[in-house]
Design a protein around this motif. Sequence first.
Motif: not given
Length: 250
Positions: A113-116, A121-132, A150-162
């Motif tokens: 899936f695209s990064l966006s 998906a990470a956004s919705l999962v985070s909100g649902c887990f907060a409620l759960m 947080g997920y966007l930062a992790m994905a971008l830095f993972d590509k840059m620094i590996e």
Amino acid sequence: MERQTVTVEKICLLAGKIMLAAGAETYRVEDTMDRIARAYGVEHPQSYATLTGLHFSPEYTSNSYFLRITKRATDLHKIDNVNQLSREIVAHQIPLEKAYSKLETLENNVPTFSLSFQVLAASLVSGCFALMFGGTWPDFLPACLAGSIGYLAMALFDKMIEIRFLAEFIGASFIGLSAASCFLLGFGASLEMIIIGAVMPLVPGLPITNAIRDLMAGHLVSGVSKGVESLLTAVAIGAGIAMVYGFFPV
């Protein structure tokens, strides 16, 4: 250019490589390689898988082949495809060359899936887990925001620094900053619930499960290795949140 001869060893190693790189348990990888080898006439296949490499020998005293695994991810779809192909091979429905061709196609096919979409998906999962986990509806949107950042930062830095652990540490730090900022601005009722929900997309759930299953199956080396890898990920996430608490006590 003349095509190289397809052998049982190549098929077994390629099948094992695809599964191991996609996050499969080592005992499942070894079992699949052995079943494929027996289907093509090898009486005593010897397969050995670790977190970072594969060994295969068609007989007790014959040559041993090794394949290095450098990158791993989670792709249950690929694991299922290899399992389905191995069932067809065991049923003697696919010849050697066709099976290898299918495995090559599967290895090169990286549907993702695209990064966006992943961030959404990470956004919705985070909100649902907060409620759960006991949060309230005022915590939903801040958790969604912190989780996506947080997920966007992790994905971008993972590509840059590996370096996966450093990328997860940075992602957790951004989650802590985002969650603390929202809470200080009056958005959200519980900072703890916001953070707990937001870090869930980074938690290594599948590696932990695979580590336990490998240990229960007697694969101590792979089980311990996956357990340590999961522990390092958990430490990176915890350290990122703790750093934010240290600099910005709330």
